[in-house]
Design an enzyme around this catalytic site. Structure first.
Site, short mmCIF file in Angstrom:
data_model
loop_
_atom_site.label_atom_id
_atom_site.label_comp_id
_atom_site.label_asym_id
_atom_site.label_seq_id
_atom_site.Cartn_x
_atom_site.Cartn_y
_atom_site.Cartn_z
N SER A 115 0.72 -3.15 -6.69
CA SER A 115 1.68 -3.73 -5.93
C SER A 115 1.57 -3.51 -4.41
CB SER A 115 3.12 -3.61 -6.41
OG SER A 115 3.25 -2.30 -6.12
N CYS A 116 0.62 -2.48 -4.36
CA CYS A 116 0.52 -2.00 -2.82
C CYS A 116 -1.08 -2.26 -2.46
CB CYS A 116 0.60 -0.56 -2.76
SG CYS A 116 2.36 -0.08 -3.18
#
Length: 280
Positions: A115-116
């Protein structure tokens, strides 16, 4: 000792060479360690405050829980700073015995990191498998005028931003434009987790018919969090990423960007945006 806001003496310069001294206010930022079953699960940098909501929302975002009864208790663990004061920077979540503890292997950490910035089909498939709520069949609509008004409604309620200018905000709105919950944090993902955790602890998930308005851009991570909370509409004042739009399309989320008061862009599932009646 945790602080939502801190004060610091600064020197303010002007281009004409003048300088003055003043006190400035900074948004607090401290680490929060999340423990499950007595073991460290994750550490996040956050603005102190609403920590139990943050932990609950984070566990929803990780696919660990989706019902309030799956978290039996949340408590601060003992922790002191160099002056012997309680830090309130460690939270233990006690899960119901039948809730499986998440995998703490290296493979699990790769998924969290996706998600990063780790993009691709595998990360989207992982989100799809973790989601417990179906968003495609949420037929709730929101009037265009209401949706366009949400950034201003969010901004007028940002008390910490008014004092520091250094935090993101996330707000949960009803389809009529009522602000149900607003949270601010130095991390935009934390602000969303705090909102989702607030809703989880009140037994509100899935958040059918609701709108999540955020103050920054719409990243893959924020769409992921909306999906896992069953939120059908995500609106941002800035741009979405390509992977955010891809995940929103696949998961059934109406994704809005560049919502600036009089105009907005809808990237996926525009069927939930209801045009206002034309004036007679």
């Amino acid at each position: 000792m945790t602080r939502v806001m801190d004060r610091r003496r600064i020197t303010r310069y002007r281009l004409d060479g003048a300088a003055s001294h003043r006190e400035d206010r900074l948004a607090g930022e401290e680490p929060l360690e999340i423990r499950l079953g007595g073991r460290a699960f994750s550490v996040t940098m956050r603005t102190p405050g609403d920590d139990f909501d943050l932990v609950a929302g984070f566990l929803v975002s990780e696919g660990v829980v989706a019902e309030p009864g799956e978290i039996l208790a949340l408590r601060y663990c003992a922790g002191v700073d160099e002056e012997g004061r309680q830090t309130f920077n460690v939270v233990e979540a006690q899960l119901r015995p039948d809730v499986a503890l998440p995998d703490t292997s290296m493979e699990r950490h790769v998924y969290t990191s996706s998600s990063c910035g780790i993009c691709g089909t595998a990360s989207i498939d992982a989100v799809r498998k973790s989601a417990r709520f179906e968003v495609h069949d949420d037929d709730g609509t929101v009037k265009l005028s209401v949706l366009a008004s949400l950034p201003d409604r969010l901004r007028t309620s940002q008390k910490l931003f008014d004092r520091t200018g250094g935090v993101h905000a996330a707000g949960l709105f009803s389809r009529e434009g009522e602000l149900l919950c607003l949270r601010e944090d130095v991390g935009r993902h934390n602000a969303v987790d705090k909102v989702v955790g607030w809703a989880l602890r009140r037994g509100m998930l899935p958040l059918r018919g609701m709108i999540l308005q955020v103050s920054g851009r719409a990243s893959f991570e924020l769409v992921q969090k909306a999906h896992l909370a069953g939120i059908p509409t995500l609106a941002a004042v800035s741009a979405p990423s390509s992977l955010a739009a891809e995940l929103a399309e696949e998961s059934g989320i109406t994704l809005v960007g560049f919502s600036r008061g009089r105009t907005l862009n809808c990237y996926t599932h525009p069927r939930r945006i209801e045009a206002d009646p034309s004036p007679e």
